[in-house]
Design a protein around this motif. Structure first.
Motif, mmCIF file in Angstrom:
data_model
loop_
_atom_site.group_PDB
_atom_site.id
_atom_site.type_symbol
_atom_site.label_atom_id
_atom_site.label_comp_id
_atom_site.label_asym_id
_atom_site.label_seq_id
_atom_site.Cartn_x
_atom_site.Cartn_y
_atom_site.Cartn_z
ATOM 1 N N LEU A 61 0.802 -1.214 0.000
ATOM 2 C CA LEU A 61 0.000 0.000 0.000
ATOM 3 C C LEU A 61 0.838 1.269 0.000
ATOM 4 N N ARG A 62 2.153 1.141 0.173
ATOM 5 C CA ARG A 62 3.017 2.310 0.131
ATOM 6 C C ARG A 62 4.198 2.079 -0.800
ATOM 7 N N THR A 63 4.465 3.094 -1.608
ATOM 8 C CA THR A 63 5.541 3.035 -2.585
ATOM 9 C C THR A 63 6.347 4.325 -2.508
ATOM 10 N N GLU A 64 7.488 4.340 -3.166
ATOM 11 C CA GLU A 64 8.325 5.542 -3.166
ATOM 12 C C GLU A 64 7.670 6.670 -3.955
ATOM 13 N N LYS A 65 6.964 6.310 -5.027
ATOM 14 C CA LYS A 65 6.270 7.291 -5.863
ATOM 15 C C LYS A 65 4.826 6.844 -6.018
ATOM 16 N N ARG A 133 5.861 6.199 1.030
ATOM 17 C CA ARG A 133 6.748 5.904 2.162
ATOM 18 C C ARG A 133 7.404 7.195 2.636
ATOM 19 N N ASN A 134 7.594 7.288 3.940
ATOM 20 C CA ASN A 134 8.361 8.385 4.548
ATOM 21 C C ASN A 134 7.775 9.764 4.247
ATOM 22 N N PHE A 135 6.461 9.865 4.202
ATOM 23 C CA PHE A 135 5.842 11.172 4.015
ATOM 24 C C PHE A 135 6.129 12.040 5.236
ATOM 25 N N TRP A 136 6.305 13.343 5.003
ATOM 26 C CA TRP A 136 6.793 14.216 6.065
ATOM 27 C C TRP A 136 5.869 14.264 7.281
ATOM 28 N N MET A 137 4.565 14.046 7.112
ATOM 29 C CA MET A 137 3.664 14.094 8.260
ATOM 30 C C MET A 137 3.937 12.985 9.266
ATOM 31 N N THR A 138 4.563 11.911 8.837
ATOM 32 C CA THR A 138 4.880 10.826 9.770
ATOM 33 C C THR A 138 6.002 11.217 10.715
ATOM 34 N N ARG A 139 6.654 12.340 10.442
ATOM 35 C CA ARG A 139 7.755 12.808 11.297
ATOM 36 C C ARG A 139 7.428 14.115 12.009
#
Length: 229
Positions: A61-65, A133-139
């Motif tokens: 469900l999550r990819t780099e792009k 993956r690694n979207f800024w809201m997760t940080r």
């Protein structure tokens, strides 16, 4: 103040923005739910490319792009006609309703702006980032708890197949008030429904390039293979 120059009151401004967000969320919930119901196959067909061929129940469900489901289809950016046409109808109906109710022109403009911006942010921008993956809201300290929780509920939406082969839970994106109100909320993943998945394959004529097995997880699809019978 700018509010005074625009000829609006603070109370009127807050009521207009809040009411418009409410209408946008309610409309988005029901439009999303209708897309999964097959009541209007022309709407469902476009949306289910995203759900069965791009980010399917058996796929990551999550990819780099972000994988755009509107390639080779008429769209505005990556928003397909299955969203654009009903949204235009909802906007038109909202404008007619405000004119009929004699809402002042400045409040009509504010409401229409919110009715455009809110869905673009929630149902397009935020939704697409839930698949990255690694979207800024997760940080982000203040946003992380909300975003990660909302993303998990959206993941459940992608996995929750019923016996009729339809995804039937968590139609909201960032907020799930109407899922709670209409009792379509699910806070936990269910065991993968193999029978439901096979039913969906048959209904939409999803071509598989492997034999049946006990996992019922196909190895790949092509967007051009989804049809309605």
């Amino acid at each position: 103040m700018l509010i005074s120059l625009l000829g609006v009151t603070l109370q009127g401004l807050l009521f207009t923005i809040t009411g418009s967000c409410f209408v946008a969320e309610l409309s988005g919930y029901w439009l999303h739910r209708v897309m999964h119901s097959d009541r209007f196959p022309v709407l469902s067909r476009g949306h289910l490319i995203h759900h069965f061929l791009v980010y399917g129940p058996n796929q990551a469900l999550r990819t780099e792009k972000y994988k755009d489901a509107t390639r080779h289809r008429v769209s505005l950016g990556n928003i397909g006609l299955e969203w654009l046409v009903p949204s235009a109808v909802i906007l038109s109906f909202s404008l007619v309703a405000m004119i009929w109710l004699h809402v002042p022109r400045v409040y009509q403009i504010i409401a229409l702006c919110v009715l455009v911006v809110w869905p673009l942010f929630m149902f397009s921008y935020l939704h697409d980032r839930m698949h990255l993956r690694n979207f800024w809201m997760t940080r982000a300290p203040l946003l992380k708890l909300w975003f990660v929780r909302a993303r998990r509920l959206h993941d459940i939406h992608h996995r929750s197949l019923n016996d009729q082969g339809r995804l039937d839970r968590n139609f909201g994106i960032g907020f799930f008030f109407f899922d709670r109100f209409f009792r379509t909320i699910s806070k936990r993943h269910r065991p993968f429904n193999c029978n439901g998945y096979r039913t969906a394959q048959l209904r939409y004529n999803l071509n598989r390039d492997h034999d049946e097995d006990s996992t019922c997880l196909p190895s790949g699809f092509r967007a051009g293979d989804i049809t309605y019978r």
